[in-house]
Design a protein around this motif. Structure first.
Motif, short mmCIF file in Angstrom:
data_model
loop_
_atom_site.label_atom_id
_atom_site.label_comp_id
_atom_site.label_asym_id
_atom_site.label_seq_id
_atom_site.Cartn_x
_atom_site.Cartn_y
_atom_site.Cartn_z
N ALA A 30 22.94 -31.72 23.38
CA ALA A 30 23.19 -33.17 23.75
C ALA A 30 22.07 -33.82 22.73
O ALA A 30 22.24 -35.02 21.85
CB ALA A 30 22.91 -34.11 25.16
N PHE A 31 20.88 -33.56 22.77
CA PHE A 31 19.60 -33.23 21.98
C PHE A 31 20.27 -32.94 19.93
O PHE A 31 20.71 -34.40 19.52
CB PHE A 31 18.73 -33.00 21.64
CG PHE A 31 17.51 -33.54 22.58
CD1 PHE A 31 17.07 -33.94 22.05
CD2 PHE A 31 17.60 -33.52 24.88
CE1 PHE A 31 15.79 -35.04 23.03
CE2 PHE A 31 16.88 -33.98 25.22
CZ PHE A 31 15.93 -34.94 24.38
N ILE A 32 21.18 -32.22 19.63
CA ILE A 32 21.94 -32.39 18.40
C ILE A 32 22.63 -33.25 18.10
O ILE A 32 22.93 -33.51 16.98
CB ILE A 32 22.17 -30.47 18.60
CG1 ILE A 32 20.60 -29.50 18.75
CG2 ILE A 32 22.86 -30.11 17.55
CD1 ILE A 32 21.61 -27.96 18.89
N ALA A 33 23.77 -33.33 19.14
CA ALA A 33 24.85 -34.39 18.58
C ALA A 33 24.51 -35.94 18.96
O ALA A 33 25.33 -36.00 18.16
CB ALA A 33 26.15 -33.89 20.28
N LEU A 34 23.58 -35.93 19.57
CA LEU A 34 22.84 -37.33 19.61
C LEU A 34 22.33 -37.05 17.80
O LEU A 34 22.37 -38.54 17.35
CB LEU A 34 21.76 -36.99 20.57
CG LEU A 34 20.67 -38.86 20.35
CD1 LEU A 34 22.16 -40.09 20.85
CD2 LEU A 34 20.23 -39.29 21.58
#
Length: 87
Positions: A30-34
């Motif tokens: 989720a952090f990478i996608a954000l």
């Protein structure tokens, strides 16, 4: 040897990762996608027109930092031993 003993001596198949590992993996994703979502945009439809939005704080500092934090969380999730803290 009876059939019962053969079945009992079979090794059980277990997953390498447990629920806690997968939780951290999804948080890291989720952090990478954000981070990648925040990096997108800022372009110009006309190649002859310069858009200074590509150098905003969000794209230069915040988004890459989120991606690196996400990668760090992924490494932690892979190295996490969920059986260590079981009582």
């Amino acid at each position: 040897m009876s059939k019962k003993n053969k079945k009992e001596s079979k090794p059980t198949k277990e997953f390498i990762f447990q629920k806690r590992n997968y939780l951290f993996l999804f948080i890291g994703l989720a952090f990478i996608a954000l981070g990648f979502i925040l990096m997108s945009g800022g372009g110009s439809d006309d190649p002859n027109v310069f858009n200074p939005d590509i150098y905003s704080f969000r794209r230069i500092r915040l988004a890459p930092t989120l991606v690196l934090i996400g990668l760090g969380i992924q490494v932690y999730a892979i190295l996490l031993n969920p059986n260590k803290n079981k009582k």
